[in-house]
Design a protein around this motif. Structure first.
Motif, PDB file in Angstrom:
ATOM      1  N   UNK A  80       1.333 -46.959  37.629  1.00 34.76           N
ATOM      2  CA  UNK A  80       1.378 -45.532  37.298  1.00 34.76           C
ATOM      3  C   UNK A  80       1.772 -45.347  35.839  1.00 34.76           C
ATOM      4  N   UNK A  81       2.736 -46.141  35.398  1.00 31.90           N
ATOM      5  CA  UNK A  81       3.234 -46.021  34.035  1.00 31.90           C
ATOM      6  C   UNK A  81       2.198 -46.323  32.978  1.00 31.90           C
ATOM      7  N   UNK A  82       1.291 -47.240  33.272  1.00 27.91           N
ATOM      8  CA  UNK A  82       0.266 -47.573  32.276  1.00 27.91           C
ATOM      9  C   UNK A  82      -0.604 -46.376  31.942  1.00 27.91           C
ATOM     10  N   UNK A  83      -0.883 -45.566  32.942  1.00 27.46           N
ATOM     11  CA  UNK A  83      -1.676 -44.361  32.691  1.00 27.46           C
ATOM     12  C   UNK A  83      -0.899 -43.371  31.831  1.00 27.46           C
ATOM     13  N   UNK A  84       0.399 -43.251  32.084  1.00 26.56           N
ATOM     14  CA  UNK A  84       1.234 -42.370  31.270  1.00 26.56           C
ATOM     15  C   UNK A  84       1.306 -42.893  29.836  1.00 26.56           C
ATOM     16  N   UNK A  85       1.429 -44.198  29.693  1.00 23.04           N
ATOM     17  CA  UNK A  85       1.539 -44.798  28.360  1.00 23.04           C
ATOM     18  C   UNK A  85       0.317 -44.512  27.505  1.00 23.04           C
ATOM     19  N   UNK A  86      -0.865 -44.728  28.072  1.00 26.18           N
ATOM     20  CA  UNK A  86      -2.072 -44.615  27.247  1.00 26.18           C
ATOM     21  C   UNK A  86      -2.277 -43.185  26.758  1.00 26.18           C
ATOM     22  N   UNK A  87      -2.020 -42.201  27.621  1.00 24.35           N
ATOM     23  CA  UNK A  87      -2.242 -40.822  27.189  1.00 24.35           C
ATOM     24  C   UNK A  87      -1.143 -40.344  26.246  1.00 24.35           C
ATOM     25  N   UNK A  88       0.076 -40.833  26.426  1.00 24.75           N
ATOM     26  CA  UNK A  88       1.168 -40.479  25.523  1.00 24.75           C
ATOM     27  C   UNK A  88       0.917 -41.041  24.132  1.00 24.75           C
ATOM     28  N   UNK A  89       0.516 -42.308  24.069  1.00 26.44           N
ATOM     29  CA  UNK A  89       0.220 -42.922  22.775  1.00 26.44           C
ATOM     30  C   UNK A  89      -0.964 -42.233  22.109  1.00 26.44           C
ATOM     31  N   UNK A  90      -2.001 -41.907  22.871  1.00 24.40           N
ATOM     32  CA  UNK A  90      -3.185 -41.264  22.295  1.00 24.40           C
ATOM     33  C   UNK A  90      -2.835 -39.932  21.654  1.00 24.40           C
ATOM     34  N   UNK A  91      -1.998 -39.142  22.315  1.00 26.22           N
ATOM     35  CA  UNK A  91      -1.619 -37.858  21.732  1.00 26.22           C
ATOM     36  C   UNK A  91      -0.832 -38.063  20.441  1.00 26.22           C
ATOM     37  N   UNK A  92       0.102 -39.014  20.452  1.00 23.77           N
ATOM     38  CA  UNK A  92       0.912 -39.261  19.255  1.00 23.77           C
ATOM     39  C   UNK A  92       0.050 -39.711  18.085  1.00 23.77           C
ATOM     40  N   UNK A  93      -0.889 -40.614  18.338  1.00 25.95           N
ATOM     41  CA  UNK A  93      -1.765 -41.112  17.266  1.00 25.95           C
ATOM     42  C   UNK A  93      -2.654 -39.989  16.748  1.00 25.95           C
ATOM     43  N   UNK A  94      -3.213 -39.201  17.653  1.00 28.92           N
ATOM     44  CA  UNK A  94      -4.073 -38.098  17.214  1.00 28.92           C
ATOM     45  C   UNK A  94      -3.288 -37.105  16.359  1.00 28.92           C
ATOM     46  N   UNK A  95      -2.112 -36.704  16.812  1.00 32.27           N
ATOM     47  CA  UNK A  95      -1.321 -35.725  16.065  1.00 32.27           C
ATOM     48  C   UNK A  95      -0.922 -36.270  14.699  1.00 32.27           C
ATOM     49  N   UNK A  96      -0.578 -37.552  14.637  1.00 29.31           N
ATOM     50  CA  UNK A  96      -0.254 -38.156  13.342  1.00 29.31           C
ATOM     51  C   UNK A  96      -1.474 -38.125  12.426  1.00 29.31           C
ATOM     52  N   UNK A  97      -2.628 -38.526  12.954  1.00 26.86           N
ATOM     53  CA  UNK A  97      -3.843 -38.581  12.141  1.00 26.86           C
ATOM     54  C   UNK A  97      -4.295 -37.201  11.689  1.00 26.86           C
TER      55      UNK A  97
END
Length: 303
Positions: free
Chosen positions: A271-288
């Motif tokens: 379950x956590x892996x799914x949370x990880x990928x979407x959390x990281x994706x949002x952070x990277x997008x917002x930074x970019x």
């Protein structure tokens, strides 16, 4: 706090960016400075005086730090140099730290991995198919496990093994790649190695990590086992900037999923892996997209 014009966005000067109607370009400006009256008027007034069109504007004054933060997108026919010239009086008057870049310019990104594939796959898919504004210029793995995934997406894979005896050499190689590939952002996509304090300082604000836990709880190794042992009802993931203090960097994004007593450690990991990928994706997008501004040990995120 003033940042000189030639150092504000070193990559933006070489890319004209996407054109909008009537040959205009859309730029994104971020500023931070000590809070006080007249900041918004100074910035928007300078743009209005040129006849530029502000398409998005957000601002926040932090009473705790005494700092003011602002993000503006502006559509204009001006060159970058013309915009900087128009805005320099405001930059100087308020002691602003600022960045100016083309909206949507893809940020040159190096992804570091170990054996877990889910975050790497997600980032590469989003870059290719969902408009993630990054350009993954390489993937570095301390194991060979994910070479095939990187190469499937046409990304160079660099095997840089790390042991206790080779850690210094591995980090030197990482520095070389950052320089050689003109890297602007480093993403630790479940990279199971700790970066040195010196490297963290040198790349401050340019390294994003995904921690498989809802920080500040369950730091360090095996956080899902720690969470299971405590009988948690929520598990989560935290994406943050990397500092020399393990799992203590400024937090960009967090997310959670509800669980119960019936879940084994393996269930929490899945379950956590799914949370990880979407959390990281949002952070990277917002930074970019230049939506994340550092506020001491915290961040201001303009979503």
């Amino acid at each position: 706090m003033h940042e000189p014009p030639h150092g504000s966005a070193p990559h933006a000067t070489t890319a004209p960016g996407p054109l909008t109607a009537a040959g205009t370009t859309e730029w994104v400006l971020t500023v931070s400075c000590p809070d006080g009256p007249g900041i918004v008027a100074a910035v928007t007034g300078a743009l209005a005086a040129r006849g530029d069109n502000i398409t998005e504007s957000q601002q926040f004054g932090d009473p705790a730090s005494g700092l003011f933060f602002m993000r503006v997108q502006v559509e204009t026919t001006a060159t970058r140099e013309e915009l900087v010239t128009a805005l320099t009086p405001a930059f100087d008057s308020f002691g602003m730290t600022w960045e100016l870049d083309v909206v949507g310019r893809r940020v040159r990104t190096l992804v570091l991995v170990s054996r877990a594939a889910h975050c790497l796959v997600d980032l590469l898919y989003r870059e290719r198919s969902q408009g993630m504004p990054i350009d993954v210029v390489g993937v570095v793995g301390n194991h060979e496990d994910l070479r095939d995934i990187a190469e499937f997406y046409g990304k160079p894979f660099h095997h840089v093994p790390v042991t206790k005896d080779t850690k210094a050499a591995a980090e030197a190689r990482l520095r070389e790649l950052v320089d050689e590939l003109d890297v602007e952002l480093v993403v630790l996509a479940r990279y199971m190695q700790i970066l040195s304090d010196e490297l963290c300082r040198d790349l401050a604000g340019k390294v994003i990590n995904i921690h498989h836990s809802f920080l500040p709880s369950f730091k360090g190794a095996r956080p899902y086992a720690q969470a299971h042992d405590r009988g948690v009802k929520l598990i989560g993931a935290t994406s943050h900037y990397v500092t020399g203090d393990l799992d203590e960097g400024p937090i960009i994004e967090q997310d959670v999923e509800r669980v119960d007593h019936s879940r084994a450690v393996a269930d929490l990991v899945s379950i956590g892996e799914d949370v990880e990928r979407r959390t990281l994706a949002r952070a990277v997008r917002w930074h970019a997209e230049h939506r994340v501004l550092l506020d001491g040990h915290r961040t201001v995120v303009f979503r």
